[in-house]
Design an enzyme around this catalytic site. Structure first.
Site, short mmCIF file in Angstrom:
data_model
loop_
_atom_site.label_atom_id
_atom_site.label_comp_id
_atom_site.label_asym_id
_atom_site.label_seq_id
_atom_site.Cartn_x
_atom_site.Cartn_y
_atom_site.Cartn_z
N SER A 1 66.55 -67.99 63.36
CA SER A 1 66.14 -67.82 61.98
C SER A 1 66.78 -68.89 61.09
O SER A 1 66.67 -70.07 61.37
CB SER A 1 66.48 -66.40 61.51
OG SER A 1 65.83 -66.07 60.32
N ASP B 1 55.81 -63.37 65.24
CA ASP B 1 56.88 -63.44 64.23
C ASP B 1 56.25 -63.29 62.85
O ASP B 1 55.39 -64.07 62.45
CB ASP B 1 57.58 -64.79 64.35
CG ASP B 1 58.74 -64.97 63.37
OD1 ASP B 1 59.01 -64.04 62.59
OD2 ASP B 1 59.37 -66.04 63.41
N HIS C 1 60.26 -61.65 65.52
CA HIS C 1 61.22 -62.63 65.01
C HIS C 1 62.57 -62.57 65.72
O HIS C 1 63.09 -63.59 66.16
CB HIS C 1 61.42 -62.40 63.51
CG HIS C 1 62.27 -63.45 62.84
ND1 HIS C 1 61.90 -64.77 62.75
CD2 HIS C 1 63.49 -63.37 62.23
CE1 HIS C 1 62.82 -65.47 62.11
NE2 HIS C 1 63.81 -64.63 61.80
#
Length: 342
Positions: free
Chosen positions: A153, A247, A281
């Site tokens: 991330s 995601d 994600h």
């Protein structure tokens, strides 16, 4: 005897940010549907050890650095890796700890929201990350001449920035990372990269009140937002992009493709891109629970992370092996041992 009922229970330690004690899992198989449970047919206990015997956990408070170093058993030297997480802040240790069990010296590095570090993400100063890189490389149990970076991330685009501007980076692995700077101004010496723009009007909310931020960010290929694209063509390292194709945090596949295009346009090596259908994600180490939604620290509301459980769990197993293989190849110069599993 009717259909069997599987019952599990576990003894978890504290928050999974810190390294928990061994995880004990009791699996019991009962006859019938239950409740009430039918006759106990079989049972088994499983122990998951986070820090193997002989490995070391070393808190690091060196200069400005706030981190934890995990060292495998033995004297080394070991290939070094810096491990970065996302906007949650703090100092998550569990992934670094588990990776150290596979022969790497791993520095879990905090960069905001921890002890005396900045409380927010208004600015990121690469000099801090450079200090951490130098600390790791100078450690007597760390093998040079370069180190690896692992980021998920927001930690992913910080790794791209480090690889682009700092020396001695050999291999960079990104888990659903961005190739544009996100959330705060990135500064290094006389360089300042603005954060990628966004439009809150592009946020949607589902019937359960969960926010979808997939379309929130601007396109880093267009207009002023192009100034946020990190110049990864400056990097002298190998790249691995791990992409969850479901995601919902942002467009990870798009970022990987555009990063690849930019590298190749400048005569650099084509990066490895591994895509996982049905995967969200937060691709964590194997057997960690899937996180379909949670409160986003910047949005201030629960947001959707995406993914379908079975596909996501399978991706976590494979991605973990791919990450190890990538770092063994480029940092150790050898393939992982056949005995290296999870």
């Amino acid at each position: 005897m009717g259909p069997w009922h599987l019952h599990t229970s576990s003894a978890l330690g504290p928050s999974r940010r810190a390294v928990p004690p061994p995880l004990h899992l009791l699996v019991e198989l009962f006859g019938g549907h239950g409740p009430p449970l039918g006759q106990l047919v079989a049972e088994a206990q499983h122990e998951w050890v986070f820090l193997q015997e002989g490995a070391q956990r070393v808190p690091v408070r060196e200069g400005r650095i706030r981190a934890t170093l995990f060292l495998p058993p033995g004297d080394g030297p070991f290939p070094g890796i810096i491990d970065l997480y996302g906007v949650g802040g703090g100092l998550p240790e569990y992934r670094a700890c588990l990776l150290a069990n596979h022969g790497f010296a791993v520095l879990a590095l905090a960069y905001y929201g921890y002890e005396d570090l900045p409380k927010n993400m208004a600015e990121f100063h690469l000099e801090y990350f450079e200090e951490a890189k130098d600390f790791l490389l100078q450690h007597k149990q760390v093998k040079g001449p370069g180190i690896g970076l692992l980021g998920i991330s927001k930690g992913g685009d910080l790794c791209v920035s480090m690889a682009s501007y700092l020396k001695d980076i050999t291999a960079t692995a990104l888990i659903n990372g961005s190739v544009a700077n996100v959330a705060g101004v990135l500064r290094y010496k006389d360089v300042a990269i603005p954060p990628l723009g966004f439009d809150i009007e592009r946020i949607t909310v589902n019937k359960d009140g969960i926010v979808d931020i997939y379309d929130l960010l601007d396109n880093p290929l267009e207009g002023p937002s192009s100034q946020s694209f990190i110049p990864l063509e400056k990097a002298e390292c190998h790249f691995l992009f791990i992409v969850g194709q479901e995601d919902r945090n942002w467009k990870s596949d798009f970022f990987a493709v555009e990063g690849s295009k930019r590298l190749q346009a400048h005569g650099k090596e084509k990066p490895q891109i591994i895509r996982y259908p049905g995967t969200g994600h937060y691709i964590e180490p194997p057997f960690f629970p899937m996180c379909p939604a949670s409160v986003h620290k910047l949005v201030g509301k629960p947001v959707l992370w995406g993914g379908e459980p079975k596909a996501h769990f399978e991706a976590q197993v494979d991605a973990w092996q791919q990450i190890q293989a990538f770092f063994h190849k480029h940092l150790s110069g050898t393939p992982p041992k056949a005995s290296d599993r999870l």
